[in-house]
Design an enzyme around this catalytic site. Structure first.
Site, PDB file in Angstrom:
ATOM      1  N   LYS A  55      -9.297  44.585  27.014  1.00  7.20           N
ATOM      2  CA  LYS A  55      -8.982  44.372  28.422  1.00  7.20           C
ATOM      3  C   LYS A  55      -8.945  45.693  29.181  1.00  7.20           C
ATOM      4  O   LYS A  55      -9.393  45.783  30.329  1.00  7.20           O
ATOM      5  CB  LYS A  55      -7.647  43.631  28.549  1.00  7.20           C
ATOM      6  CG  LYS A  55      -7.729  42.186  28.063  1.00  7.20           C
ATOM      7  CD  LYS A  55      -6.362  41.565  27.835  1.00  7.20           C
ATOM      8  CE  LYS A  55      -6.501  40.172  27.235  1.00  7.20           C
ATOM      9  NZ  LYS A  55      -5.220  39.573  26.814  1.00  7.20           N
ATOM     10  N   GLN A  99       1.171  39.834  26.588  1.00  3.35           N
ATOM     11  CA  GLN A  99       0.338  39.401  25.465  1.00  3.35           C
ATOM     12  C   GLN A  99       1.142  38.531  24.502  1.00  3.35           C
ATOM     13  O   GLN A  99       2.218  38.918  24.041  1.00  3.35           O
ATOM     14  CB  GLN A  99      -0.218  40.633  24.729  1.00  3.35           C
ATOM     15  CG  GLN A  99      -1.202  40.313  23.624  1.00  3.35           C
ATOM     16  CD  GLN A  99      -2.495  39.743  24.160  1.00  3.35           C
ATOM     17  OE1 GLN A  99      -3.064  40.252  25.118  1.00  3.35           O
ATOM     18  NE2 GLN A  99      -2.975  38.693  23.532  1.00  3.35           N
ATOM     19  N   ASP A 122      -2.550  35.181  34.013  1.00  2.83           N
ATOM     20  CA  ASP A 122      -2.841  34.246  32.918  1.00  2.83           C
ATOM     21  C   ASP A 122      -2.794  32.799  33.402  1.00  2.83           C
ATOM     22  O   ASP A 122      -3.318  31.904  32.746  1.00  2.83           O
ATOM     23  CB  ASP A 122      -1.826  34.423  31.784  1.00  2.83           C
ATOM     24  CG  ASP A 122      -2.374  35.262  30.639  1.00  2.83           C
ATOM     25  OD1 ASP A 122      -3.606  35.360  30.508  1.00  2.83           O
ATOM     26  OD2 ASP A 122      -1.560  35.809  29.872  1.00  2.83           O
TER      27      ASP A 122
END
Length: 295
Positions: A55, A99, A122
């Protein structure tokens, strides 16, 4: 049927990332700062470290500022929540991604619920989940969003198509079903407790495989000519004992039946990261009251 058309997620993602970089550079010229994405990694999970590094590299190529926050595995839930709240207040940060998975002592639902919904790139915050199912503008989870974009490279119009989603996770299966309903598909979700799952799958014009079971779907699960999107990714032993990445779909058998299919790797994975960058750009625009750029 012959060989299925290969749906090249890497190529579609590369084109999307180039467009994101163009718009992000223009936005930086207008507001004086680059869109910012903060990734929070708790502990030293090897797979999570790989994802976070990927990322970070993607941000560098897309005119997006990356903020890499590493926290010890023994951090308390309250400690992690406090870190997230700092990011919510940080004006440099447009997107916040924690995460997963998190250590046992931390409730992921509380942490995700702490993220500012506007910065929730997200798309997992309950408010964004509710808006997605209500058909309202929101942050759409990256993997399902990427899957839908790949489907649209195969089908100009999804209206009325029978779609089966294999898997009911909050991360992929459920939001994927919501997106397909929003695209006017007729949607069925099948899972480990579904009776006659294979028979249901065989009727689908579109099959989204997101069960997390390597090579679970073979040719017997697929309607001739169907479009198959393989979300799964697992490590399996390859020739010479080397590990290789495999999906939920037995690519060799299914590609002989399907009309179109995504590979693993090189299918959904690149799209997930590209859509994360897109969500960060959208968050930067929305936080400043700007119109969403068209993609």
């Amino acid at each position: 049927m012959g060989q299925a058309k290969l749906v090249d997620g890497a190529a579609v993602a590369a084109a999307l990332r180039r467009r994101i970089a163009e718009v992000a550079a223009r936005l930086r010229g207008e507001i004086g700062t680059a869109p910012g994405l903060a990734t929070v990694l708790v502990g030293d999970d090897a797979a999570s470290q790989v994802y976070v590094r990927a990322k970070g590299r993607a941000c560098a190529g897309a005119e997006i500022a990356a903020f890499d926050i590493r926290l010890p595995s023994d951090i308390s839930e309250a400690g992690l929540v406090a870190e997230v709240e700092k990011l919510n207040r940080d004006e440099r940060i447009d997107g916040v991604l924690v995460q997963l998975p998190l250590p046992r002592q931390i409730d992921p639902h509380r942490v995700v619920g702490t993220i500012d919904p506007v910065k929730d790139v997200d798309g997992f915050h309950p408010l964004n989940v509710g808006r997605l199912w209500s058909g309202l503008p929101t942050m759409v989870p990256c993997t399902p969003q990427g899957c839908l974009r790949l489907l649209r490279t195969v089908h100009r119009d999804l209206t009325g198509l029978d779609a089966v989603v294999l898997g009911r996770s909050n991360i992929v299966g459920k939001p994927m079903a919501a997106l397909l309903i929003g695209a006017d598909c007729t949607v069925t979700v099948i899972h480990s407790k579904t009776r006659d799952a294979r028979e249901i799958s065989c009727r689908a014009d579109i099959l989204i495989a997101a069960a997390g079971r390597p090579a679970m779907v073979n040719a017997d699960w697929v309607k001739p000519g169907a479009t198959v999107i393989d979300v799964g990714i697992s490590l399996a032993a390859g020739p010479g004992g080397r590990s290789r990445l495999v999906g939920d779909v037995d690519f060799a058998s299914v590609s002989a039946v399907a009309g179109a299919i995504t590979p693993v790797p090189g299918g959904v994975g690149p799209m997930t990261i590209a859509c994360l960058l897109l969500n960060t750009l959208l968050a930067a625009c929305r936080r400043r009251g700007l119109c969403d750029p068209m993609f």
